[in-house]
Design a protein around this motif. Structure first.
Motif, short mmCIF file in Angstrom:
data_model
loop_
_atom_site.label_atom_id
_atom_site.label_comp_id
_atom_site.label_asym_id
_atom_site.label_seq_id
_atom_site.Cartn_x
_atom_site.Cartn_y
_atom_site.Cartn_z
N PRO A 46 -12.76 20.92 8.03
CA PRO A 46 -13.00 20.87 6.57
C PRO A 46 -11.72 21.04 5.93
CG PRO A 46 -14.75 22.17 7.27
CD PRO A 46 -14.15 22.11 8.26
N VAL A 47 -10.92 21.88 6.02
CA VAL A 47 -9.88 22.05 5.63
C VAL A 47 -8.86 20.81 5.68
CG1 VAL A 47 -7.59 23.38 5.31
CG2 VAL A 47 -9.89 24.61 5.66
N PHE A 48 -8.81 20.42 7.07
CA PHE A 48 -8.01 19.33 7.42
C PHE A 48 -8.56 18.11 6.44
CE2 PHE A 48 -6.96 20.39 12.08
CZ PHE A 48 -5.56 20.88 11.75
N ILE A 49 -9.68 17.73 6.57
CA ILE A 49 -10.21 16.71 5.58
C ILE A 49 -10.14 16.43 4.24
CG2 ILE A 49 -12.45 15.36 4.94
CD1 ILE A 49 -11.60 14.82 7.71
N ALA A 50 -10.21 17.76 3.70
CA ALA A 50 -9.83 17.95 2.26
C ALA A 50 -8.23 17.75 2.11
CB ALA A 50 -10.26 19.60 1.92
N CYS A 51 -7.42 18.29 2.94
CA CYS A 51 -5.90 17.94 2.70
C CYS A 51 -5.73 16.64 2.90
CB CYS A 51 -5.05 18.82 3.72
SG CYS A 51 -3.37 18.95 3.44
N VAL A 52 -6.34 15.78 3.98
CA VAL A 52 -6.20 14.53 4.14
C VAL A 52 -6.29 13.60 2.86
CG1 VAL A 52 -7.06 12.56 5.25
CG2 VAL A 52 -6.39 14.46 6.59
N TYR A 53 -7.37 13.91 2.34
CA TYR A 53 -7.83 13.04 1.03
C TYR A 53 -7.00 13.53 -0.22
CZ TYR A 53 -11.96 10.53 2.55
OH TYR A 53 -12.86 9.66 3.19
N ALA A 54 -6.39 14.90 -0.34
CA ALA A 54 -5.55 15.10 -1.55
C ALA A 54 -4.39 14.41 -0.94
CB ALA A 54 -5.31 16.81 -1.20
N LEU A 55 -3.80 14.64 0.20
CA LEU A 55 -2.44 13.90 0.17
C LEU A 55 -2.66 12.28 0.09
CD1 LEU A 55 0.48 14.13 0.96
CD2 LEU A 55 -0.18 14.05 3.39
N ALA A 56 -3.84 11.82 0.44
CA ALA A 56 -4.00 10.50 0.41
C ALA A 56 -4.05 10.00 -0.98
CB ALA A 56 -5.15 9.71 1.15
N HIS A 57 -4.83 10.65 -1.96
CA HIS A 57 -4.94 10.68 -3.40
C HIS A 57 -3.57 10.53 -3.95
CE1 HIS A 57 -6.70 10.62 -7.35
NE2 HIS A 57 -5.75 11.40 -7.76
N LEU A 58 -2.71 11.69 -3.59
CA LEU A 58 -1.17 11.57 -4.19
C LEU A 58 -0.38 10.65 -4.08
CD1 LEU A 58 0.55 13.70 -6.00
CD2 LEU A 58 1.08 14.58 -3.64
N THR A 59 -0.40 10.26 -2.46
CA THR A 59 0.48 9.11 -2.17
C THR A 59 -0.11 7.85 -2.52
OG1 THR A 59 -0.70 9.13 -0.06
CG2 THR A 59 1.46 10.26 -0.30
N TYR A 60 -1.28 7.42 -2.89
CA TYR A 60 -1.84 6.29 -3.52
C TYR A 60 -1.26 6.19 -4.90
CZ TYR A 60 -4.77 3.01 -5.38
OH TYR A 60 -5.26 1.99 -6.18
N THR A 61 -1.44 7.32 -5.66
CA THR A 61 -1.17 7.45 -7.04
C THR A 61 0.19 7.18 -7.37
OG1 THR A 61 -3.30 8.83 -7.37
CG2 THR A 61 -1.69 8.69 -9.32
#
Length: 387
Positions: A341-356
């Motif tokens: 779950p920590v991995f997935i949360a970090c994946v989405y957080a980083l993806a949101h940051l780089t997309y934005t």
């Protein structure tokens, strides 16, 4: 995002929910496949890590369908526009893919899983020469699929324009180039000219994998000029689904990599591309579910899927680094129920940051420039006609 359908521009309003589902499945198969290589999952669960490979195969076919539809539509004007049409296509594709690719390239020089390296040693990655007809190193390993995509963006429309220049209409030119993209990779895999390349690494070589995108373009060809066949594929989706399932089971048992026949091994790639491409019409026909939560999750995951794909390994590295720093490695990392779950949360957080911060600004710049060019062409056309 601006919407000028006649000029080939896409908008959020015209996104296909079914294709978003397809992109989401492909993306998450890769993420979960790579994630299962970490921690201590149950052996039965860990045995499904190979599904990451099929996630990429599915995305190749989807990409061929999406980009193929754009190409077939825009190519109708290439006899008049010629170079302008081709360079316009390249501009939009490269503004979509290169900024994030380059961002993670430079991040990889310092934080790649394989360790730090230098720009001088990895310069060839900037021109996607890391795996054209040879095996690549472990540096920025995820970029192998981007190299396949970029070579397709470069070669397919270029050869198609050449065919149009020789007098072929768009429909005939498309069929010729699609055939080339299906046959040449098959023959290249069958011959395997590079002695030092293990066959189970062939999946990472550009020349050997272009047919997966080519079959996706074939589905776009059917959608454009043979709609009844396309709709028939959507209705009988369970046939390619069953064959794709059989291929997955074969891979689970170690085939075709343990086979001694190069023909069988090459056919495996071809069949995989055919069956996954044949599923695209079924995905295209899907409609949104009754659950708003599922709908939002699918659309959002699809929207940031490129960032998820390129960034998920770095998210894993970041989590592991933090766990090591604070003495939580053994307590958290070794427990998959905690670390995943920590991995997935970090994946989405980083993806949101780089997309934005990376993707979105360049997409906005691309669309503004594309709309300006379109308005300029319209103005020149009206001026020339005296209107």
């Amino acid at each position: 995002m601006n919407n000028l359908q006649g000029a080939g521009f896409a908008s959020e309003a015209h996104r296909s929910f079914g294709l978003d589902v397809c992109r989401t499945i492909a993306c998450l198969l890769v993420v979960f496949g790579h994630m299962l290589g970490h921690s201590t999952p149950h052996p039965l669960l860990a045995g499904f890590a190979f599904l990451a490979t099929f996630g990429v195969d599915l995305f190749f076919c989807l990409s061929g369908f999406l980009i193929g539809r754009i190409l077939l539509k825009e190519a109708a004007n290439w006899r008049e526009q010629k170079i302008a049409g081709l360079t316009g296509f390249w501009y939009r594709r490269w503004m979509r893919t290169l900024p994030l690719y380059l961002f993670f390239f430079f991040v990889s020089l310092r934080f790649d899983w394989a360790g730090a390296t230098t720009f001088a040693e990895q310069f060839h990655y900037l021109v996607f020469a890391q795996n054209f007809a040879w095996n690549m190193t472990d540096f920025y390993r995820l970029s192998w699929s981007l190299a396949v995509e970029e070579w397709f963006y470069y070669c397919f429309p270029l050869v198609m324009l050449l065919m149009i220049g020789f007098g072929a209409n768009v429909r005939r030119a498309a069929m010729i180039v699609i055939a080339l993209f299906m046959v040449v990779p098959f023959l290249a895999r069958f011959e395997l000219p590079i002695e030092s390349l293990r066959y189970d690494d062939a999946r990472y070589v550009v020349l050997y994998r272009l047919d997966a995108i080519g079959f996706g373009v074939l589905i776009a060809y059917l959608y454009t000029w043979h709609r009844p066949v396309f709709e028939r594929l959507a209705r009988f989706w369970y046939v390619p689904f069953a064959f794709a399932g059989a291929l997955i089971l074969m891979t689970r048992q170690g085939l075709p990599w343990t086979a001694n026949s190069k023909l069988e091994q090459s056919l495996f790639f071809t069949c995989s591309a055919i069956f996954f491409a044949a599923l695209i019409p079924a995905f295209f026909s899907l409609r949104a579910s009754r659950s708003n939560v599922i709908n939002h999750f699918v659309k959002y995951t699809s929207l940031i899927s490129y960032s998820i794909y390129l960034g998920h390994i770095f998210a894993f590295i970041l989590v592991i680094s933090v766990l090591n720093r604070y003495g939580l490695y053994e307590r958290v990392y070794l427990n998959p129920w905690l670390v995943y779950p920590v991995f997935i949360a970090c994946v989405y957080a980083l993806a949101h940051l780089t997309y934005t911060c990376v993707e979105k600004p360049f997409l906005a710049l691309r669309d503004v420039n594309s709309v300006s060019k379109f308005k300029l062409l319209v103005g020149l056309s009206r001026f020339g006609s005296g209107k």
